[in-house]
Design an enzyme around this catalytic site. Structure first.
Site, short mmCIF file in Angstrom:
data_model
loop_
_atom_site.label_atom_id
_atom_site.label_comp_id
_atom_site.label_asym_id
_atom_site.label_seq_id
_atom_site.Cartn_x
_atom_site.Cartn_y
_atom_site.Cartn_z
N LYS A 73 0.56 -1.52 -0.15
CA LYS A 73 0.00 -0.05 0.02
C LYS A 73 0.98 1.40 0.22
O LYS A 73 0.48 2.06 -0.91
CB LYS A 73 -1.19 -0.36 1.45
CG LYS A 73 -2.09 1.01 1.46
CD LYS A 73 -2.95 0.57 2.44
CE LYS A 73 -2.68 1.11 3.35
NZ LYS A 73 -2.14 -0.11 4.54
N ARG A 96 2.08 8.29 6.98
CA ARG A 96 2.40 8.34 8.01
C ARG A 96 3.92 8.33 8.94
O ARG A 96 4.86 7.65 7.73
CB ARG A 96 1.84 7.33 8.95
CG ARG A 96 0.41 7.55 8.78
CD ARG A 96 -0.03 5.63 9.13
NE ARG A 96 -0.09 4.78 8.59
CZ ARG A 96 -0.32 3.69 8.56
NH1 ARG A 96 -0.51 3.85 9.59
NH2 ARG A 96 0.04 2.69 7.69
N LYS A 107 7.66 -6.20 10.94
CA LYS A 107 7.40 -6.07 10.14
C LYS A 107 8.61 -5.10 9.04
O LYS A 107 7.88 -4.86 7.99
CB LYS A 107 6.35 -4.65 10.49
CG LYS A 107 5.03 -4.49 9.33
CD LYS A 107 3.90 -3.74 9.98
CE LYS A 107 3.48 -2.74 9.26
NZ LYS A 107 3.67 -1.34 8.29
N ALA A 275 -3.18 1.54 13.33
CA ALA A 275 -5.05 1.60 12.72
C ALA A 275 -6.20 0.61 13.25
O ALA A 275 -6.94 0.80 12.81
CB ALA A 275 -4.47 1.21 11.49
N PHE A 303 -3.72 -0.87 7.03
CA PHE A 303 -4.39 -1.42 6.75
C PHE A 303 -5.32 -1.87 5.87
O PHE A 303 -5.11 -1.40 4.63
CB PHE A 303 -4.89 -2.81 8.33
CG PHE A 303 -3.95 -2.51 9.66
CD1 PHE A 303 -2.87 -3.46 9.41
CD2 PHE A 303 -4.22 -2.22 10.82
CE1 PHE A 303 -2.00 -3.30 10.47
CE2 PHE A 303 -3.32 -2.67 11.86
CZ PHE A 303 -1.99 -2.82 11.20
N TRP A 412 6.78 -1.27 -7.43
CA TRP A 412 8.16 -1.50 -7.13
C TRP A 412 9.34 -1.50 -7.70
O TRP A 412 10.39 -1.63 -7.50
CB TRP A 412 7.76 -3.17 -6.41
CG TRP A 412 8.37 -3.76 -5.11
CD1 TRP A 412 8.94 -3.17 -3.69
CD2 TRP A 412 10.45 -4.66 -5.69
NE1 TRP A 412 9.49 -3.93 -3.59
CE2 TRP A 412 10.74 -4.46 -4.69
CE3 TRP A 412 10.27 -5.18 -6.28
CZ2 TRP A 412 11.51 -5.61 -4.03
CZ3 TRP A 412 11.28 -6.06 -6.87
CH2 TRP A 412 12.10 -6.20 -5.47
#
Length: 559
Positions: A73, A96, A107, A275, A303, A412
């Protein structure tokens, strides 16, 4: 073929000077406070001085329900912005800030990936400009003043058993979830049960990200409820006379941070509430600033769309008066096959059966954006080398049945060039398709009705089971005058339901509400379902083990 890591790609690019980026974002240099040559804070007076200037178009990037296969995302958000710039648009990004806990945990960072990143990624993923440290300090000042008030005679009559305010640290540290403090005798405080939240789960973070100005920030802080008296009256930060000092700690942090993408697109990176426990969006002031400084602003929400987009639209847009011109729903063939029951090890093989079982997850999110919120929408499929034409065609056909186009994205691997097609479709949506933005509930409805509206309309569940403790809490909050605020549902990010094992687009489920609490400063009621962790722990092999610094000060191992 060996691929470069994210940090190797980021370090291969020489950032443009931040003053050049500010100029590209039409920010006069008198507003720029440099933090070295590659990052800066922008003074809030810019918003006041530009208040008559027309906002650009706001584009929200959201996604399907997350899986271990990944969706990309943030990468899509950045690549789309670079794609828009490549096709000649004046564009900004609003993102963010990453939390240190996930960076050192499982993560990793949150600055995008591959050739669609914001830089300097090491700084952004670590201390950046110190915003999160300031938020943690403000949180802990309030905790210290609360316990000191009790120690010094407790004039407000605070019941130590009814304190709701926790301390905070921006680290994954399960040892701090439940503690006993104030031990060691009378001089060392009142012994009580306590605990820590990770900084991004602190209400200070939510307040910080919803505040529209410094004075609004102070007013919101003063409304924060920290606990209750022996006769069940709420006690606030204002009652403790803490709001002024807390705002002083946050004064500079509230100024949005300006950085850049790998391709030199201006990026405002600021704030970062969880979130699943909060509203999962960057700050209102950064979004507003980005909208004033470009014809298009691309932003994201955390999310899947059932969490991030719902809260972005029902909470942030409601409070800040924002209306998105278009929404991008990000998906991957791999993730949809996981929703269809395939294990992660089998995702490289074509499997239209698994895709058919998993695609209802995407279609439900798309339908919510288009039919509940009534906003123009496009599906962006992050293409992997193992995706087949048959699988891509299947997704395109299914989305077309909902009246939504599907665009392949290769940001990407290709950066902005791989986002040009998506950029053109977003521009078309903004110019040709007018939305009729509608919230999923009226904030004046009773708390139970608002929860039920989200469960039935967005999650497509059958209804809500409210446990007795939560019933009492709802009754008390409505009695105290907190009933007419938005609701922020805290639930698992891995399912539309409150059960993380229910993948795809489950039906026939009830959502169980265990606890309900007020975030009076943020201005919403938090509804807790399932087991939501506000202080994560580190995994068996933390990402921190791979992070190092070379003799010349170069950081390695970040991802």
């Amino acid at each position: 073929m060996a691929y470069l890591s994210d940090i190797e790609i980021a370090q291969s690019v020489t950032p443009e000077h931040i003053l050049k980026i500010a100029e590209r974002a039409h920010v006069d240099l008198r507003y720029v406070e440099q933090y070295g040559n590659s990052k800066a804070k922008i003074d809030l007076s810019l918003l006041e001085d530009k208040k008559e200037q027309k906002d650009g178009k706001l584009i929200l990037v959201t996604a399907i329900t997350p899986t271990p296969a990944g969706e990309g995302k943030t990468t899509t958000t950045i690549g789309l912005a670079d794609g828009l710039r490549r096709i000649g648009k004046d564009v900004t990004v609003a993102l963010r800030e990453p939390s240190l806990g996930p960076v050192f945990g499982i993560k990793g960072g949150a600055a995008g990936g591959g050739y669609a990143q914001v830089i300097p990624m090491e700084d952004i993923n670590l201390h950046f400009t110190g915003d999160f440290h300031a938020i943690g300090a403000a949180n802990n000042l309030l905790a210290a003043m609360l316990d000191n008030h009790i120690q010094q005679g407790n004039a407000l009559g605070i019941d130590p058993r009814k304190i709701t305010w926790k301390r905070a640290v921006d680290m994954n540290d399960r040892q701090l979830r439940n503690i006993v403090d104030g031990l060691g005798g009378k001089a060392n405080g009142t012994p009580r049960e306590d605990g820590f939240d990770i900084t991004v789960a602190s209400e200070i973070m939510a307040v910080f990200c919803l505040a529209s100005s410094l004075s609004d920030l102070k007013e919101r802080i003063s409304r924060i409820v920290v606990g209750y008296t022996y006769d069940d009256r709420p006690v606030t930060a204002g009652d403790l006379k803490a709001a002024g000092a807390m705002t002083a700690l946050l004064k500079d942090a509230l100024k949005p941070n300006l950085v850049q993408t790998l391709e030199g697109t201006p990026a405002f990176v600021h704030g970062g509430p969880f979130a699943n426990i909060a509203h999962g969006c960057n700050s209102v002031v950064a979004t507003r600033m980005a909208l004033k400084m470009g014809d298009y602003t691309v932003t994201e929400a955390g999310f899947g769309a059932d969490l991030g987009a719902e809260k972005f639209l029902d909470i942030k847009c409601r409070m800040a008066g924002l209306v998105p011109s278009a929404v991008v729903v990000v998906a991957t063939v791999r993730a949809l096959k996981m929703h269809g029951g395939l294990p992660k090890t089998a995702l490289a093989t074509e499997d239209l059966g698994a895709l058919e079982k998993g695609i209802p997850n995407l279609l439900r999110h798309v339908s919510n954006i288009k039919n509940v919120y009534k906003l123009p929408c496009v599906v962006a499929v992050n293409r992997f080398p193992t995706d087949t034409d048959n699988e891509i065609d299947f997704i395109i056909k299914k989305c077309r049945e909902l009246g939504v186009n599907t665009v392949l994205s290769t940001v990407w691997a290709d950066g902005g060039r791989g986002g040009e097609d998506l950029a053109r479709e977003v521009v078309r949506l903004c110019e040709e398709e007018k939305g009729d933005f509608t919230f999923s509930y009226d904030e004046k409805q009773p708390i139970k009705e608002k929860i039920e509206a989200i469960v039935k309309k967005i999650y497509v569940g059958d209804g809500v089971v409210i446990l007795p403790q939560a019933e009492k809490q709802i009754e008390q909050l409505e009695k105290l005058g907190f009933g007419k605020t938005p609701v922020c549902i805290a639930k698992t990010q891995y399912s539309f339901s409150d059960d993380p094992t229910k993948l795809g687009a489950p039906t026939g489920f009830m959502v169980t509400v265990k606890n309900v609490k007020i975030s009076a400063g943020a201005g919403f009621v938090v509804v807790l379902t399932g087991d939501i962790m506000t202080m994560p722990g580190l995994p068996r092999v933390p990402a921190a083990e791979k992070i190092d610094v070379t003799a010349d000060g170069k950081i390695v191992g970040l991802f």
